[in-house]
Write a protein that holds these residues in place. Structure first.
Motif, PDB file in Angstrom:
ATOM      1  N   ASP A 171       0.838  -1.194   0.000  1.00 31.29           N
ATOM      2  CA  ASP A 171       0.000   0.000   0.000  1.00 31.29           C
ATOM      3  C   ASP A 171       0.879   1.252   0.000  1.00 31.29           C
ATOM      4  OD1 ASP A 171      -2.023   1.826   0.222  1.00 31.29           O
ATOM      5  OD2 ASP A 171      -2.369   1.492   2.368  1.00 31.29           O
ATOM      6  N   PRO A 172       0.856   2.068  -1.059  1.00 26.60           N
ATOM      7  CA  PRO A 172       1.700   3.262  -1.110  1.00 26.60           C
ATOM      8  C   PRO A 172       1.405   4.231   0.034  1.00 26.60           C
ATOM      9  CG  PRO A 172       0.781   2.774  -3.277  1.00 26.60           C
ATOM     10  CD  PRO A 172       0.077   1.890  -2.304  1.00 26.60           C
ATOM     11  N   ALA A 173       0.137   4.393   0.396  1.00 27.44           N
ATOM     12  CA  ALA A 173      -0.217   5.333   1.456  1.00 27.44           C
ATOM     13  C   ALA A 173       0.394   4.908   2.787  1.00 27.44           C
ATOM     14  CB  ALA A 173      -1.733   5.437   1.573  1.00 27.44           C
ATOM     15  N   SER A 174       0.425   3.602   3.045  1.00 27.19           N
ATOM     16  CA  SER A 174       1.008   3.102   4.286  1.00 27.19           C
ATOM     17  C   SER A 174       2.497   3.401   4.357  1.00 27.19           C
ATOM     18  CB  SER A 174       0.760   1.598   4.407  1.00 27.19           C
ATOM     19  OG  SER A 174       1.386   1.075   5.551  1.00 27.19           O
ATOM     20  N   ILE A 175       3.199   3.219   3.239  1.00 29.80           N
ATOM     21  CA  ILE A 175       4.638   3.490   3.204  1.00 29.80           C
ATOM     22  C   ILE A 175       4.899   4.980   3.371  1.00 29.80           C
ATOM     23  CG2 ILE A 175       6.704   3.365   1.756  1.00 29.80           C
ATOM     24  CD1 ILE A 175       5.456   0.842   0.505  1.00 29.80           C
ATOM     25  N   ALA A 176       4.087   5.811   2.723  1.00 29.67           N
ATOM     26  CA  ALA A 176       4.241   7.263   2.869  1.00 29.67           C
ATOM     27  C   ALA A 176       4.025   7.678   4.330  1.00 29.67           C
ATOM     28  CB  ALA A 176       3.251   7.985   1.955  1.00 29.67           C
ATOM     29  N   TYR A 177       3.032   7.071   4.969  1.00 28.09           N
ATOM     30  CA  TYR A 177       2.748   7.372   6.382  1.00 28.09           C
ATOM     31  C   TYR A 177       3.948   6.980   7.259  1.00 28.09           C
ATOM     32  CZ  TYR A 177       0.355   7.286  10.905  1.00 28.09           C
ATOM     33  OH  TYR A 177       0.007   7.500  12.215  1.00 28.09           O
ATOM     34  N   ASP A 178       4.503   5.780   7.012  1.00 28.06           N
ATOM     35  CA  ASP A 178       5.649   5.322   7.797  1.00 28.06           C
ATOM     36  C   ASP A 178       6.870   6.206   7.564  1.00 28.06           C
ATOM     37  OD1 ASP A 178       4.149   3.275   8.831  1.00 28.06           O
ATOM     38  OD2 ASP A 178       4.886   1.754   7.410  1.00 28.06           O
ATOM     39  N   ALA A 179       7.038   6.701   6.330  1.00 25.55           N
ATOM     40  CA  ALA A 179       8.185   7.563   6.031  1.00 25.55           C
ATOM     41  C   ALA A 179       8.107   8.858   6.827  1.00 25.55           C
ATOM     42  CB  ALA A 179       8.244   7.844   4.533  1.00 25.55           C
ATOM     43  N   VAL A 180       6.923   9.462   6.862  1.00 21.90           N
ATOM     44  CA  VAL A 180       6.769  10.697   7.636  1.00 21.90           C
ATOM     45  C   VAL A 180       6.967  10.411   9.122  1.00 21.90           C
ATOM     46  CG1 VAL A 180       5.220  12.606   8.200  1.00 21.90           C
ATOM     47  CG2 VAL A 180       5.230  11.658   5.885  1.00 21.90           C
ATOM     48  N   LYS A 181       6.438   9.289   9.589  1.00 25.47           N
ATOM     49  CA  LYS A 181       6.606   8.903  10.994  1.00 25.47           C
ATOM     50  C   LYS A 181       8.087   8.747  11.332  1.00 25.47           C
ATOM     51  CE  LYS A 181       5.154   5.301  14.269  1.00 25.47           C
ATOM     52  NZ  LYS A 181       4.383   4.033  14.403  1.00 25.47           N
ATOM     53  N   GLU A 182       8.831   8.107  10.417  1.00 28.64           N
ATOM     54  CA  GLU A 182      10.271   7.930  10.629  1.00 28.64           C
ATOM     55  C   GLU A 182      10.994   9.267  10.602  1.00 28.64           C
ATOM     56  OE1 GLU A 182      13.582   5.680  11.475  1.00 28.64           O
ATOM     57  OE2 GLU A 182      11.521   4.961  11.266  1.00 28.64           O
ATOM     58  N   GLY A 183      10.571  10.164   9.707  1.00 29.55           N
ATOM     59  CA  GLY A 183      11.183  11.488   9.647  1.00 29.55           C
ATOM     60  C   GLY A 183      10.982  12.265  10.935  1.00 29.55           C
ATOM     61  N   ILE A 184       9.789  12.130  11.519  1.00 33.99           N
ATOM     62  CA  ILE A 184       9.520  12.805  12.787  1.00 33.99           C
ATOM     63  C   ILE A 184      10.396  12.216  13.890  1.00 33.99           C
ATOM     64  CG2 ILE A 184       7.761  13.193  14.561  1.00 33.99           C
ATOM     65  CD1 ILE A 184       5.674  13.222  12.300  1.00 33.99           C
ATOM     66  N   ALA A 185      10.504  10.878  13.922  1.00 39.00           N
ATOM     67  CA  ALA A 185      11.303  10.223  14.959  1.00 39.00           C
ATOM     68  C   ALA A 185      12.782  10.594  14.857  1.00 39.00           C
ATOM     69  CB  ALA A 185      11.136   8.706  14.855  1.00 39.00           C
ATOM     70  N   GLU A 186      13.294  10.746  13.636  1.00 41.34           N
ATOM     71  CA  GLU A 186      14.704  11.083  13.446  1.00 41.34           C
ATOM     72  C   GLU A 186      14.976  12.577  13.539  1.00 41.34           C
ATOM     73  OE1 GLU A 186      16.433   9.490   9.948  1.00 41.34           O
ATOM     74  OE2 GLU A 186      15.941   7.395  10.425  1.00 41.34           O
ATOM     75  N   GLY A 187      13.920  13.372  13.545  1.00 39.78           N
ATOM     76  CA  GLY A 187      14.123  14.818  13.550  1.00 39.78           C
ATOM     77  C   GLY A 187      14.654  15.330  12.227  1.00 39.78           C
ATOM     78  N   ALA A 188      14.255  14.671  11.120  1.00 40.26           N
ATOM     79  CA  ALA A 188      14.731  15.071   9.793  1.00 40.26           C
ATOM     80  C   ALA A 188      14.107  16.401   9.381  1.00 40.26           C
ATOM     81  CB  ALA A 188      14.400  13.992   8.767  1.00 40.26           C
ATOM     82  N   ASP A 189      14.777  17.078   8.455  1.00 39.65           N
ATOM     83  CA  ASP A 189      14.256  18.349   7.948  1.00 39.65           C
ATOM     84  C   ASP A 189      13.199  18.135   6.866  1.00 39.65           C
ATOM     85  OD1 ASP A 189      15.982  19.950   9.556  1.00 39.65           O
ATOM     86  OD2 ASP A 189      17.624  19.528   8.159  1.00 39.65           O
ATOM     87  N   VAL A 190      13.428  17.127   6.007  1.00 38.51           N
ATOM     88  CA  VAL A 190      12.552  16.925   4.848  1.00 38.51           C
ATOM     89  C   VAL A 190      12.269  15.437   4.671  1.00 38.51           C
ATOM     90  CG1 VAL A 190      12.242  17.315   2.373  1.00 38.51           C
ATOM     91  CG2 VAL A 190      13.585  18.937   3.718  1.00 38.51           C
TER      92      VAL A 190
END
Length: 404
Positions: free
Chosen positions: A270-289
């Motif tokens: 599911d593309p939406a699920s992967i996109a959701y996990d990517a944003v979640k991972e970005g928040i956890a890592e404190g990424a800029d983008v």
């Protein structure tokens, strides 16, 4: 008579003896030689122990102290064969991308390959001594061939007619300055061409990359990660194009080269699920983008709308979607505008990335696509190199088209 009988008897005895000797000699020849009889071995019975007075005296041996008694040496342990050491694959070397400032100027030679049709062609026509109607028609045709588009072409020809009439004398320097000014105006100087890398909330900026497969969408996403890293941003990549087997591997390779983590899922997931996990991972890592690469199927507008709409809604559960960049192949010319219209109807495009603008591409497509969608070209691709994606600068672009 007796003597005769005796002689006969003696003769018979002699014959018998001779025949016996012959037979015995033949028998001896036929029999194999026999080994001489061996002497039989007689085993003596074991001697009985003697006791008492009959016992033999015990031989006295010198006694040893405990210090003199040595312990038996321990046997050396048998060394087991060592298991082969499997070396871990070396970590990919982190590359330092080329700075983006002035990158378009450095790529000017590649961009100038498009100038023969648009820049030099227009200058040659405008330098004619008499600009009659036939010449203006040739100018109009040159702009259309360069993929400028019908409406922008008409607008530019009208402005050039007016400016040339007012200008009077037309030296090469004057014509070059005039053409440059009009082209820059047509490209637009009031657009915000910066890629948004800061979110208004405490979450990473989220950029979704869309486009038809074959336009270089996944490669552009990887190159965009390099652009952001070169500008000092930390990046997380989301491989939401799950319908192409190689897309996630390709994106992960791009990310590893600049130290960016890639979030991916199973093929056909599911593309939406992967996109959701990517944003979640970005928040956890404190990424800029967080950069999300989406599938580029165009089977039906309805299916595309449902898929991209779902990705957009799921991502916005974390926070706003800051950019939706549309990747277009510049070599497709006007055909690329049809794709642009479909995507513009499905999602709110905020910027355009034009790839393959070097070589066979016609520079006028930049003007046409901006006029068609009403959004700015923010990045252009000028080759296959890792750092050949550059921020779009109208003045530098026109300079390269027109030449010196």
């Amino acid at each position: 008579m007796e003597i005769l009988i005796l002689a006969v008897v003696i003769a018979l005895v002699a014959v018998g003896a001779i025949s016996g000797l012959v037979v015995s000699s033949r028998k001896k020849k036929q029999l194999p030689p026999t080994a001489p009889p061996s002497t039989p071995t007689i085993t003596a019975p074991p001697a009985e122990p003697q006791v008492g007075e009959d016992a033999a005296p015990t031989a006295e041996e010198p006694r040893r102290t405990i210090e003199e008694v040595a312990l038996p040496e321990a046997e050396a342990p048998v060394a087991e064969p060592e298991a082969p050491v499997v070396e871990a694959p070396p970590a990919p070397e982190i590359e330092v991308p080329e700075p983006t400032a002035g990158r378009l100027v450095r790529l000017r030679a590649r961009l100038a390959r498009s100038q023969n049709t648009l820049g030099k062609g227009l200058l040659t026509l405008l330098s004619r001594e008499h600009l009659d109607e036939d010449t203006w028609e040739e100018i109009e045709e040159t702009l259309l061939i360069a993929d400028v588009g019908v409406a922008p072409t008409q607008e530019l020809v009208d402005r050039l007619r007016e400016r040339v009439k007012v200008l009077g004398t037309r030296t090469p320097a004057d014509l070059r300055a005039l053409l440059k000014e009009e082209l820059v105006t047509l490209l637009g100087t009031d657009f915000d061409r910066a890629v948004k890398t800061e979110s208004g909330v405490d979450t990473p900026a989220v950029i979704m990359v869309v486009g038809v497969n074959g336009t270089g969408k996944t490669t552009t996403t990887g190159k965009l990660a390099r652009v952001l890293v070169a500008d000092g941003r930390s990046v997380v990549l989301g491989a939401a194009d799950t319908f192409r087997a190689a897309a996630a591997d390709q994106l992960q390779t791009w990310g590893e080269r600049v130290g960016a983590r890639t979030v991916r899922g199973p093929e056909g997931g599911d593309p939406a699920s992967i996109a959701y996990d990517a944003v979640k991972e970005g928040i956890a890592e404190g990424a800029d983008v967080v950069l999300i690469d989406t599938a580029g199927r165009l089977h039906t507008k309805t299916g595309l709308m449902d898929e991209l709409g779902k990705v957009k809604r799921v991502v916005e559960k974390h926070g706003p979607l800051d950019e939706i960049l549309l990747v277009l192949d510049a070599t497709t010319g006007q055909n690329g505008l049809t794709q642009a219209r479909v995507f513009a109807e499905v999602v709110d495009i905020t910027g355009i990335v034009l790839t393959k603008l070097d070589g066979t591409a016609k520079g006028g497509i930049v003007i046409a696509v901006q006029r068609e969608l009403g959004v700015p070209v923010k990045l252009i691709g000028l080759g296959e190199g890792a750092d050949d994606l550059a921020p779009f600068e109208p003045e530098a672009f026109v300079d390269a088209l027109i030449g010196d």
